[in-house]
Design a protein around this motif. Structure first.
Motif, PDB file in Angstrom:
ATOM      1  N   MET A  35       0.833  -1.198   0.000  1.00 41.03           N
ATOM      2  CA  MET A  35       0.000   0.000   0.000  1.00 41.03           C
ATOM      3  C   MET A  35       0.861   1.240   0.000  1.00 41.03           C
ATOM      4  N   GLY A  36       0.336   2.279  -0.605  1.00 38.55           N
ATOM      5  CA  GLY A  36       1.058   3.539  -0.617  1.00 38.55           C
ATOM      6  C   GLY A  36       0.122   4.711  -0.431  1.00 38.55           C
ATOM      7  N   TRP A  37       0.688   5.807   0.000  1.00 39.11           N
ATOM      8  CA  TRP A  37      -0.010   7.083   0.035  1.00 39.11           C
ATOM      9  C   TRP A  37       0.712   8.040  -0.907  1.00 39.11           C
ATOM     10  N   PHE A  38      -0.057   8.717  -1.719  1.00 39.23           N
ATOM     11  CA  PHE A  38       0.454   9.740  -2.623  1.00 39.23           C
ATOM     12  C   PHE A  38      -0.310  11.034  -2.361  1.00 39.23           C
ATOM     13  N   ARG A  39       0.226  12.129  -2.838  1.00 37.10           N
ATOM     14  CA  ARG A  39      -0.488  13.390  -2.735  1.00 37.10           C
ATOM     15  C   ARG A  39      -0.272  14.205  -3.993  1.00 37.10           C
ATOM     16  N   GLN A  40      -1.253  15.061  -4.243  1.00 39.25           N
ATOM     17  CA  GLN A  40      -1.167  15.929  -5.406  1.00 39.25           C
ATOM     18  C   GLN A  40      -1.653  17.314  -5.024  1.00 39.25           C
ATOM     19  N   GLU A  56       2.487  17.599  -9.959  1.00 39.66           N
ATOM     20  CA  GLU A  56       2.400  16.173 -10.233  1.00 39.66           C
ATOM     21  C   GLU A  56       2.053  15.408  -8.946  1.00 39.66           C
ATOM     22  N   ARG A  57       1.444  14.250  -9.127  1.00 38.99           N
ATOM     23  CA  ARG A  57       1.195  13.377  -7.975  1.00 38.99           C
ATOM     24  C   ARG A  57       2.536  12.841  -7.481  1.00 38.99           C
ATOM     25  N   GLU A  58       2.744  12.891  -6.162  1.00 38.66           N
ATOM     26  CA  GLU A  58       4.026  12.463  -5.621  1.00 38.66           C
ATOM     27  C   GLU A  58       3.852  11.429  -4.516  1.00 38.66           C
ATOM     28  N   PHE A  59       4.854  10.578  -4.403  1.00 36.63           N
ATOM     29  CA  PHE A  59       4.872   9.531  -3.374  1.00 36.63           C
ATOM     30  C   PHE A  59       5.067  10.169  -2.015  1.00 36.63           C
ATOM     31  N   VAL A  60       4.314   9.670  -1.041  1.00 36.19           N
ATOM     32  CA  VAL A  60       4.456  10.133   0.337  1.00 36.19           C
ATOM     33  C   VAL A  60       5.017   9.022   1.216  1.00 36.19           C
ATOM     34  N   SER A  61       4.388   7.856   1.153  1.00 34.15           N
ATOM     35  CA  SER A  61       4.803   6.762   2.026  1.00 34.15           C
ATOM     36  C   SER A  61       4.259   5.443   1.493  1.00 34.15           C
ATOM     37  N   TYR A  77      -4.802  13.808  -0.870  1.00 32.70           N
ATOM     38  CA  TYR A  77      -4.050  12.599  -0.553  1.00 32.70           C
ATOM     39  C   TYR A  77      -4.825  11.380  -1.041  1.00 32.70           C
ATOM     40  N   TYR A  78      -4.096  10.463  -1.678  1.00 31.79           N
ATOM     41  CA  TYR A  78      -4.684   9.259  -2.230  1.00 31.79           C
ATOM     42  C   TYR A  78      -3.989   8.030  -1.663  1.00 31.79           C
ATOM     43  N   GLY A 114      -2.147  -0.164  -9.155  1.00 31.07           N
ATOM     44  CA  GLY A 114      -3.298  -0.393 -10.013  1.00 31.07           C
ATOM     45  C   GLY A 114      -4.627   0.020  -9.432  1.00 31.07           C
ATOM     46  N   TYR A 115      -4.632   0.287  -8.132  1.00 28.15           N
ATOM     47  CA  TYR A 115      -5.886   0.608  -7.460  1.00 28.15           C
ATOM     48  C   TYR A 115      -5.703   1.882  -6.639  1.00 28.15           C
ATOM     49  N   TRP A 116      -6.727   2.737  -6.697  1.00 23.05           N
ATOM     50  CA  TRP A 116      -6.640   4.047  -6.049  1.00 23.05           C
ATOM     51  C   TRP A 116      -7.922   4.384  -5.303  1.00 23.05           C
ATOM     52  N   GLY A 117      -7.744   5.077  -4.178  1.00 25.08           N
ATOM     53  CA  GLY A 117      -8.879   5.657  -3.500  1.00 25.08           C
ATOM     54  C   GLY A 117      -9.320   6.919  -4.211  1.00 25.08           C
TER      55      GLY A 117
END
Length: 123
Positions: free
Chosen positions: A33-38, A43-48, A93-94, A111-114
């Motif tokens: 699992m990951g968290w990204f933010r935009q 651009e959408r960026e990796f958070v954790s 945050y996604y 492949g899957y996003w909130g």
């Protein structure tokens, strides 16, 4: 298929805290699992990110020491505890999921996003 619902965003003053939750359903076994933010205009960026077991966690340099990712596989939920928030943390945050053991930092690997949750930090 994995369905993700993220929540917990809001408006907070600088220095405050928020916790984001990501509830997963479907074929969640062995997903990383990951968290990204935009932020607006960026651009959408990796958070954790976190491995299936929770034994491996990764953070962007900009959030290290302030954010903590964790997961509860019994509840199919991933959390992002955000402390010492700064105005530059303002973004949507996604949460995201991918099959396999590698915690990727590239959005295209997931492949899957909130649906996203807005975090706004006022100065």
């Amino acid at each position: 298929q994995v369905h993700l619902v993220d929540s917990g965003g809001g408006l907070v003053q600088a220095g405050g805290s928020l916790r984001l939750d990501c509830a997963a359903s479907g074929r969640t076994f062995s997903t990383t699992m990951g968290w990204f933010r935009q932020a607006s205009g960026k651009e959408r960026e990796f958070v954790s990110g976190i491995s299936w077991s929770g034994g491996a966690t990764y953070y962007a340099d900009s959030v290290k020491g302030r954010f903590t990712i964790s997961r509860d596989n019994a509840k199919n939920t991933v959390y992002l505890q955000m402390n010492s928030l700064k105005p530059e943390d303002t973004a949507v945050y996604y949460c995201a999921a991918r099959s396999g053991a590698i915690v990727a930092t590239i959005a295209a690997s997931y492949g899957y996003w909130g649906q996203g949750t807005q975090v706004t930090v006022s100065s």
